[in-house]
Design a protein around this motif. Structure first.
Motif, short mmCIF file in Angstrom:
data_model
loop_
_atom_site.label_atom_id
_atom_site.label_comp_id
_atom_site.label_asym_id
_atom_site.label_seq_id
_atom_site.Cartn_x
_atom_site.Cartn_y
_atom_site.Cartn_z
N ALA A 62 1.65 -0.20 -6.88
CA ALA A 62 3.01 -0.72 -6.95
C ALA A 62 3.93 0.26 -6.21
N ALA A 63 4.91 -0.27 -5.52
CA ALA A 63 5.86 0.57 -4.79
C ALA A 63 7.28 0.11 -5.10
N CYS A 64 8.12 1.06 -5.41
CA CYS A 64 9.54 0.79 -5.62
C CYS A 64 10.17 0.67 -4.24
N VAL A 65 10.82 -0.45 -3.99
CA VAL A 65 11.37 -0.70 -2.65
C VAL A 65 12.89 -0.80 -2.69
N SER A 66 13.52 0.03 -3.51
CA SER A 66 14.98 0.04 -3.55
C SER A 66 15.56 0.56 -2.25
N ASN A 67 14.70 1.14 -1.38
CA ASN A 67 15.13 1.61 -0.08
C ASN A 67 15.19 0.49 0.95
N GLY A 68 14.86 -0.75 0.55
CA GLY A 68 14.92 -1.90 1.45
C GLY A 68 13.71 -2.06 2.34
N LEU A 69 12.65 -1.31 2.09
CA LEU A 69 11.46 -1.37 2.95
C LEU A 69 10.33 -2.18 2.34
N GLY A 70 10.67 -3.24 1.64
CA GLY A 70 9.65 -4.09 1.02
C GLY A 70 8.70 -4.69 2.02
N SER A 71 9.20 -5.06 3.20
CA SER A 71 8.32 -5.67 4.20
C SER A 71 7.28 -4.68 4.71
N VAL A 72 7.62 -3.39 4.76
CA VAL A 72 6.65 -2.37 5.16
C VAL A 72 5.53 -2.31 4.13
N VAL A 73 5.88 -2.34 2.86
CA VAL A 73 4.87 -2.29 1.80
C VAL A 73 3.98 -3.52 1.87
N VAL A 74 4.56 -4.69 2.08
CA VAL A 74 3.78 -5.92 2.19
C VAL A 74 2.76 -5.79 3.31
N ASP A 75 3.19 -5.31 4.48
CA ASP A 75 2.27 -5.16 5.61
C ASP A 75 1.16 -4.16 5.30
#
Length: 152
Positions: A62-75
């Motif tokens: 799991a990754a906290c994406v409050s930095n707005g980088l959710g798409s990076v985590v998805v990839d």
């Protein structure tokens, strides 16, 4: 509440590889958590959502994406072989998803979602006819721009 992106892995080693990739892309150890999910809980959670009991794994990243980088985590999760990618809201404290419940599923990540939205784009661009006189970089840029216009 913090926005979270998570995916399930079949092995701890695969999840750790994905975490290392996220660290290389600028995430900190406070943004990424790997947790063990009881096999029964993973099966019942995914069976209720997907209708079969063969999905799910025993390890979740799991990754906290409050930095707005959710798409990076998805990839990164997709490239690392994660299954059952989901978005959720939860309490994130000291690098841990503190209110995680394996029986509750988040919103599934859509197929086309991610930093690089149409994944096969590069293969299609290379398949285009070339006269040999074009600058390869500009040819690719024109192709990508055409596809973006078609997509929008």
């Amino acid at each position: 509440m913090s926005p979270i992106v998570a995916g399930r892995f079949e092995s701890l080693a695969s999840a750790e590889d994905a975490a290392r990739t996220l660290f290389a892309r600028g995430f900190s150890v406070w943004d990424v958590s790997i947790m063990s999910v009881p096999q029964g809980a993973a099966d019942s959670a995914t069976a209720g959502a997907a209708g079969d009991t063969q999905r799910g794994g025993a390890v979740m990243l799991a990754a906290c994406v409050s930095n707005g980088l959710g798409s990076v985590v998805v990839d990164v999760l997709r490239e690392s072989g994660a299954s059952d990618l989901e978005r959720a809201q939860g309490h994130w404290d000291c690098g841990q998803w503190t209110d995680f419940d394996p029986a509750v599923r988040g919103e599934p990540v859509q197929e086309g979602e991610g930093e690089f939205w149409p994944r096969p784009l590069a293969r299609e661009a290379v398949a285009e006819q070339s006269t040999g006189n074009e600058d390869p970089g500009s040819e690719l840029e024109h192709y990508v721009e055409r596809k973006r216009v078609e997509h929008d």
